[in-house]
Structures are given as C-alpha cells and as structure tokens.
Design a protein around this motif. Structure first.
Motif, PDB file in Angstrom:
ATOM      1  N   ARG A   1       0.868  -1.177   0.000  1.00 43.10           N
ATOM      2  CA  ARG A   1       0.000   0.000   0.000  1.00 43.10           C
ATOM      3  C   ARG A   1       0.904   1.226   0.000  1.00 43.10           C
ATOM      4  O   ARG A   1       1.951   1.212   0.656  1.00 43.10           O
ATOM      5  N   PRO A   2       0.545   2.263  -0.740  1.00 36.05           N
ATOM      6  CA  PRO A   2       1.442   3.421  -0.819  1.00 36.05           C
ATOM      7  C   PRO A   2       1.567   4.145   0.517  1.00 36.05           C
ATOM      8  O   PRO A   2       0.629   4.161   1.316  1.00 36.05           O
TER       9      PRO A   2
ATOM     10  N   ASP B   1      -7.704   8.554  -0.786  1.00 39.09           N
ATOM     11  CA  ASP B   1      -8.091   7.154  -0.987  1.00 39.09           C
ATOM     12  C   ASP B   1      -8.590   6.594   0.334  1.00 39.09           C
ATOM     13  O   ASP B   1      -7.964   5.726   0.928  1.00 39.09           O
TER      14      ASP B   1
ATOM     15  N   ALA C   1     -10.796   4.560   1.183  1.00 39.09           N
ATOM     16  CA  ALA C   1     -11.071   3.121   1.257  1.00 39.09           C
ATOM     17  C   ALA C   1      -9.784   2.302   1.169  1.00 39.09           C
ATOM     18  O   ALA C   1      -9.795   1.097   1.385  1.00 39.09           O
ATOM     19  N   GLY C   2      -8.676   2.955   0.831  1.00 40.21           N
ATOM     20  CA  GLY C   2      -7.396   2.227   0.788  1.00 40.21           C
ATOM     21  C   GLY C   2      -7.345   1.189  -0.310  1.00 40.21           C
ATOM     22  O   GLY C   2      -6.953   0.041  -0.072  1.00 40.21           O
ATOM     23  N   VAL C   3      -7.716   1.568  -1.525  1.00 34.41           N
ATOM     24  CA  VAL C   3      -7.700   0.592  -2.618  1.00 34.41           C
ATOM     25  C   VAL C   3      -6.442   0.680  -3.463  1.00 34.41           C
ATOM     26  O   VAL C   3      -6.169  -0.218  -4.256  1.00 34.41           O
ATOM     27  N   LEU C   4      -5.677   1.750  -3.330  1.00 34.66           N
ATOM     28  CA  LEU C   4      -4.496   1.893  -4.178  1.00 34.66           C
ATOM     29  C   LEU C   4      -3.342   1.030  -3.685  1.00 34.66           C
ATOM     30  O   LEU C   4      -3.206   0.763  -2.488  1.00 34.66           O
ATOM     31  N   ALA C   5      -2.526   0.611  -4.623  1.00 37.04           N
ATOM     32  CA  ALA C   5      -1.324  -0.172  -4.303  1.00 37.04           C
ATOM     33  C   ALA C   5      -0.223   0.272  -5.253  1.00 37.04           C
ATOM     34  O   ALA C   5      -0.488   0.898  -6.289  1.00 37.04           O
TER      35      ALA C   5
END
Lengths: 515, 515
Positions: free
Chosen positions: B37-38, B48, B50-54
């Motif tokens: 995760r960034p 973000d 919801a924390g969907v980015l990687a």
C-alpha cells in the motif's frame, strides 16, 4: 427468474459484513493482479508521473445469478460461432457485397476495405488467420408465448481486441475465494454453492490460442528468435488484463511476446523482402525478432488512426507474413452490418456458412431481430419503427463499428436520426432491445460500494485458427476451434453502456441457478 | 569479489533500456502481487479513504551479485539454527539467567517475562511450539589473514514476525522473468545466467510451516471449524507479504486463516474453560472458529502495547491451547542479548544446545564478535571500545529488541552512551561491524530509480515445530525442521538501516557468482 426466485440476493450487509467483504476483495485483487491503473479522475498523472499506482479493477462483490441453461447454451454454441465467423472472413465475395454499401458512408469501414484491397494487390503471403473472439449475450425474458421463457440473445460478436479475458479468470477465482473464507453471509451461501460457481479459464485458453498460431507459423525464416507482438494502445489503463495473457503465454507455452504501441509500428517493425515481419525492441534496436503473430489490442477504433501514417502501419502489418489476430477481413466480419444481415428475420445467409441445419438453428435462436436502415423491405419497416418515439422505444440503434459508447437507445432514436443525413442511416443497424430479467448486485469501484439493480452481459470467448482458401473451390479449413472461457460484465441498470474500463460496469462471475 | 570481478554490473542503461526494464517491473509486480500500500507521503489517506491503491514494492531492478559459497553456507546452516533456537526456547532455566539482567532495564523484556511467568503459574496447556525464523547475514570480507576471504556473518536472528517471505518468492520470479524477456542488456546477461538465479520458495515453505502446526494441533475440541489466526498490526502497508502466506496456506493445504488486529484480540477471541481459543469474526460474530495456531505478525515491538489491555491480550493468547508462533519464550530467545551471549568470544554456551561439535563450529563461524556492555570482563573491554570515537568506529550498538530502526553506528556511539544513564547500558550490545564488499545496484521505489552502491543482507527462513519438554530430563523434541527459502534485502550504502517497509531498502534476489 432470479428476481422472483431469489428476491433477497445479494443480502443486505451489516457494516461489519461489508467491511470484511471489501477488505478481502481489496487485498485479494491486488495480490492476484485483478487490477487496473487508476483513472486520472482518481489519481492525477502529476502525482504519479511514473505510473506505478494500481487499484482493484471494478468488480462485483457477489457473483451474479445466471440461468444455468442459458450459460450452457452460450458455451455450447461458441464453436459454431467460431466456425461461422471464420467462414465469413474467408468469403471475400460475400463480405464485399455486405460491406460495399457501408464504404461510402462509413469512412472507417472504407479504409479497412481499401487496406484489404491493397494487400490483395500485393498478394497475401500468410494463409493462416487467428480469431480470439468473444460473443456477447444477454438473457432475454420472453413473455410473448404462454408463460415466460428465458434464452440468450446476442448483443454483438467481437472479432478484434476482445478484452477482459485476463481479468475474468481472476474474478471467478475471487468469488470462489470469498465463499471459501466465509466472507458471504449465511443467507447468501444458501444460494452460492461451490458447485454453482463457474470458473473461467479464459486467460489460459486465449493464451493457448496465441500459442497454437505461433507454433503453426512454423520455423523462423531468418534464423532469428520468434515472438508474438501485442499491438496496443498507449497509455492503457487495462494493461493487466493484457499482461495476464502475455504471462500465461510465456509460462504455459514458453512463447515470448512484446508490447508494441500501435502508433510506433513503423518505428519498430520492418518487412523483409519476403515480407517476414521483424521487430526491433526499443531497448535493444540492434536485436531483431521475427514476428509469428500480430495480436491487435488496438486498431479497432477510428480513434486509433489519427494520422495517415497509422493506416500505413495497419497496411504494413497486414501485408506481413505474420499471422494476424485478426486479419482485416476478420475485423470487417465483426461489423454490426454482418450481424444484422445474419439476424434480419428470414435472412438466407446463415445457411451459406453453416451447412448443418441443426447447428444453424441453434445459432439462429440466439439472434435478436436486427434490421437495416436502408431501402430494402426490412429497412423500410425499420425506418418506420425507428422514427416514431413509441415504436422506437423497443429498439437500440448501433453504428457498424466495434467498441461501445456509441449506441442510441429507445426514445432518443428518432431525434438522433433526424439530426443525421438520411444517406448516413445505413451506417447504423436497428436492434430489438433485449429485455433481461431484473437482477441486483453490489459493484465495487474506486473504493466505492454501489448497490442496486444490474444488467449482466455474458461474453463467451472462442479461439479459432484457420487456413484461408483461394476461392470457391478451395474454401480453406479450420485447424483449431474451441470455446475459451467466459466473461460476465455487469452494469447498473441505470446505465445503457457496458464497457467496464470506460467506467460503466464491473467484471463479474456466474452463480448458476436453475429456473 | 564482485566489486572487482564485475565492475560494470549492473551496466549503465540507456533511457530506452531503463524505460523498458521499469515498464516490465511496474506491470509484472502488480500482476503478481509484488506490491505494498502506498505510503501516506505518496498518497494521502483523504485521497483514498477506502485504501484501494497499491504500488510496486521497493525492488531492485537487477538481482544482486552474491558469492555462491556464502549463499550455500547460509542455506545449509539453517536447520542447525532452527535446532539451536528451539533448544534455547525450551531451556527456561538458561533463558532466565540470560534475560534476568535485562528485566530491570528493559521494560519490554520485563513485561514479556512476566507474561511467561503468569502463563507458567496457570500452567501451559500447549506443549507444541512453532518457529518461522529468519537468520540475517551479511557477507564479510575478511582481510586479516593472508589475502581476503569471504564468509557470512550473522546480523541478527528473528524469532518473531519474520517478514518478506511472501514477497521474496515474487522478486526472484520477477528477476527471472526480466531475464527471459530480454529486459537486461547483453552486458548483464553475460553475468545473469538462468542457472545463477536462485528462486526463493519462502511463500510456500513458510505456509507449509503453518500447515504442519495446524495439523499437529489435532482434532477440534469443540466441534467447530479449525483455523489459523494471523495477529497483525493495523494499518499494515506490507499486507500483501502476509496475504501471500494466507493464500498459499489455503490453496496448498486447504487451511483457512483470519487476520486479527492485535488490539482487537480481546474483542474477538475468547478462551473456553479448557483454554481452547475461539475466534469470532467481526462479520459473523455468532459463528465461532477454534484456533489451532496463532501467528504473530504484531506484538514484537513495545509500540504494539500502548495500553495495559494489550498485555492482557498477549497473556490471553499465550495462555490458550493454540500453538503460538512464536511462544513468549521463543520470542525472548530472539533478544540481541542471547545472540551476544552466544557470540561473545570464548562463550561456552553454544555447546550446551548443539551437541554435535561439527554443527556447532559451522554455526560459530557465522558469528560476528558481540560484546555485552556490562561489568563482565568482555563488557569492560566493550565499554572501553565503545566510548572512544576511534575504536567505536568499527562497531554498531544495538538494543536487545527486535525490529530495525534503533541502532547506533560507529562514531555516534560514544555520544549516545554519554546521554544514557550507565545503568541502561546493559540493554544494548556492541557488535563488530560487518564489512561487506562493495556492490552496486538500482533500486526502484515509488516510481523513482536510484542507482548506486548498495549493501545486501541475506535472510534465510527456517521452519521448526517442536514439543516442549518438562525439564532437564525431558527436554522435548523437534518434530519438523527445514530451511524455508531466502530473502535478499538491499539498501543504499548511505543508509545504515535496512527495513524495506520503513523505506530504507528494497527486496532483491541472488545472482550467484563464483569468487
């Protein structure tokens, strides 16, 4: 069907249930490459100039309910469709008749045809042709007879750049995983049984298609390393879908492939005097590969040809000895006009290509009535229907071209036609709306959870490798033909377009139910 | 070694070579879950929620050169290390002697020991114990004798939360892929041969470790479904590393696992009267699972225990019938003090645990000299060395605790000690700096390419399942013991800390070279 038989599907989720489900989806998807590059509206390119960020591909949290018989119908008929479109692509004479009335009014189709003619003049040097097809259907609920019957009706047949095969396998794995780790509430698992989930082997099966073409190409003519070329758009947010095919091709068949942005074609490829296609990778321009197979994931839309040079690039590839997936004629076979000619009521054309009456009748059963907008009898009837709001309400107007986003629906049709010179009307076909039974699901996109009524579209992939003939007495032959897995695409029922990458839908999988 | 034998490695890259390499790394990594995760500095949580980015995990673009003999040495000795630390963890009497002088000065060690005593008073009900270890080394270039010799020297031995096993397998696959698709320039492929790349099977092998513990737990005592519990920090940017173990555990062994944030332990678990550990998932609180194995990926740092309740949680888990990975005593065996006691020159302790002299001498050869900072003879000598800048320059000062980020290096040591009450000095150990030969590589992190001198740390994973004894006459026994793959972590040689997740290093793989 499901709307009645499973009114509580998918069930309401408590905040904790939703959180657990979403957390599992978020992590599993990235761990397994069920991903896309984020849209600029989500992450601006200035924030991530190197483009390293990725996000979960739009997916449904639950597998959508799908009638078992319809699913089996779609899979069972794919080989016949492969055979049909292979036969059409081999029948230049017939195709010319169909296409010729479009040439004047659809510049893109005209350019494709001219490209074919230019290659023909120079002489085709490759008689093998590969199709990685996808036939798209919706379930149609027909209540015209006694009671309601369900059947598949074809939305369109894709002969070029059929996408989402790489992600579809992953979505069916995701839903199976969620079931296994008890991420679905008990009320859902009363319906979602391990046996009712259908895995899609599309990644592996489509890659296998590229592998058989690669092998059928034969020995290198130049002594150079052989490769497959993925001709792509750039940038490509849906890159992982394509990459999964590349990786499967390498891992399962040991075949190396490269990605070539379509607009760089002339920069990085060249033809030998015998028209062998050579590829020089930009990172190592002195090292040349011999291309066995050109796989188009670009070039299907007029937008891909902003410059005249782009048409030269298409011609250049088409003239080459590499096997094309698809060839220009196969690309043209995907025109909506072809679908319309086959599906116009009482059309005589289907039997030209499918000699087996049983097979033909199964294919015919999946056609929704489609009319031309020309001066034929069927066309006149269609124009009458399309120009009045009340009758137009049962139809969709589609351009001949591939790729969604250009359809006109129902009551908007009359005004659309009014704004268009009548000479251009034959560039469109009029199709009876398919009336899918109401369904519900939850779409997860960009971290947002959207619940509501949905419409599902089943795509069935097909692989077909054939040898082109040299006329009526030598019609060529099909060398490989198989059904290659499925895609379920689901969109909110408020939207009338279904392209997942375009932001209107989600990748889904089938939970089969008996009606 | 490599500095001389391969001065041009990795080679300079043209812009096109770098672009091709980076593009392949970016796509392959996300398609295969080689991701994190960034960091908030890259993507703010408000963007973000919801924390969907990687993003691609920090990786090296090339595999680092590593001496073949040293690599084999590290792998070959792992089973002896597993046996050693299993034996230490089973020897409460000895461990108490070692730990007791820390209890007064290191509150964290003291709390761990008290927790052990509290469980002991209640009686341990589970005599099986699992270790998923990682022994970390650097290559030491010793020029004290005639000529220069290379050997592995141990940096530390991790008995809890040994990380990156899930990503390490993927990095070695990535480098192999890059070689296969000709992403490395010819000057590099003269060195990187398929045979010289070493795949790490750490994901599968560590998951197999959890599976044997799960199985050894035996039948459910409550008739409930059995599961493994991953006790984790929250949020966790390195979540995919852990998830890969979960997925391998499920796919390869059919064992279901759940992630429990450590601070929610008391909320979602409870002990039956016979101390069977039950887990109630937040999404389905009425459904209880019986926990066979508690795998700590949290609880190793004082930061995990901000409240008294957190210590109650650790005690609660420790008292349970579930197999712990690791138990408190195994956790304590990972103290730097234990490493120091074993590695202090002329230490008599090693032979207590390794009866085979040959095995013991191989282990001994991997120790770098380590001194206590106490009033023993070795301690007095160490204090003399550490308090003067010139002599301190050859040393690193480390706290007893697990987890990087708290070391003091070389000339900074005297001032650090000056600022610390002398009574606290025994909470640290003084270790001779390992002098790795100079190497170069390119680290790719957050889209940035950083080229330069690097330092590599080889971690070798080990799995050990043992039965604890009941005293001197029943010392227990090792049931399973295997080497479980490797990790290569590489950092810029300007940084003196090596935690990849903390932003100081990258995951790498070994390209073996003969010296």
């Amino acid at each position: 069907m499901p709307a009645d038989s499973s009114p509580g599907y998918p069930p309401e989720l408590s905040p904790e249930e939703e959180r657990y489900l979403v957390t599992n989806v978020k992590d599993w998807s990235i761990a397994h490459g069920l991903a896309v590059r984020p849209a600029p509206s989500f992450v601006e390119s200035s924030q991530d100039p190197a483009g390293v960020l990725a996000t979960t591909a739009p997916v449904t949290l639950f597998p959508s309910l799908f009638p078992h018989t319809c699913f089996e119908q779609g899979l069972a008929i794919q080989k016949a469709y492969n055979e049909l479109y292979s036969a059409i692509a081999r029948d230049e004479e017939w195709l010319q008749e169909i296409v010729k009335e479009l040439i004047e009014i659809d510049d893109f189709v005209g350019k494709l045809w001219q490209t074919h003619l230019a290659v023909k003049e120079a002489g085709y040097v490759q008689d093998l042709s590969l199709g990685l097809f996808r036939s798209d259907y919706m379930v149609h609920s027909d209540s015209s007879g006694s009671g309601t019957s369900l059947g598949l009706k074809q939305v369109e047949f894709n002969t070029i750049a059929s996408s989402f095969g790489g992600l579809s396998s992953q979505v069916s794995n995701l839903h199976k995983y969620l079931l296994t780790v008890d991420a679905y509430p008990p009320s859902a698992t009363a319906i979602i049984k391990p046996d009712s989930l259908r895995q899609s082997n599309s990644t592996s099966s489509l890659a296998q298609g590229l592998a058989v073409a690669h092998k059928a190409y034969g020995q290198s003519r130049t002594g150079r390393t052989l490769c497959v070329l993925f001709v792509v758009q750039e940038p490509e947010r849906n890159v992982f879908d394509q990459r999964h095919l590349e990786y499967a091709l390498l891992e399962e068949s040991g075949v190396c492939s490269f990605r070539l942005p379509f607009h760089q074609t002339l920069l990085h490829t060249k033809l030998e005097s015998d028209r062998t296609l050579l590829y020089s990778p930009p990172n190592s321009p002195s090292y040349l590969y011999e291309v066995t197979t050109v796989y188009f994931r670009a070039g299907y839309s007029p937008d891909d040809y902003p410059k005249e040079e782009d048409w030269r690039a298409r011609l250049h590839l088409e003239k080459s000895r590499a096997i094309k997936c698809p060839s220009i004629l196969t690309h043209l076979a995907g025109c909506k006009k072809v679908q319309q000619v086959l599906a116009t009521p009482h059309s005589p054309h289907l039997k030209r290509f499918l000699s087996d009456d049983g097979v033909a009748s199964h294919v015919l059963a999946t056609f929704a009535p489609i009319y031309p907008l020309d001066d034929s009898e069927a066309g006149k009837e269609a124009i009458r229907l399309a120009t009045h709001p009340e009758t137009a309400n049962r139809y969709v107007l589609k351009p001949q071209r591939e790729g969604g986003g250009n359809n006109t629906y129902r009551k908007a049709i009359p005004q659309f036609l009014k704004d268009l010179p009548q000479t251009h009307w034959p560039a469109y076909i009029l199709m009876e709306m398919i009336e899918p039974p109401p369904l519900r699901n939850i779409i997860f996109r960009n971290g947002e959870v959207q619940r509501g009524g949905v419409i599902c579209e089943l795509g069935v992939y097909g692989v077909c490798l054939w040898r082109n003939g040299s006329g009526k007495n030598a019609p060529g032959e099909v060398l490989h033909n198989w059904e290659a897995g499925y895609l379920l695409r689901t969109k909110g029922d408020q939207s009338e377009e279904g392209g997942v990458a375009a932001g209107f839908g989600a990748v889904d999988s089938c939970c089969l139910v008996d009606i």
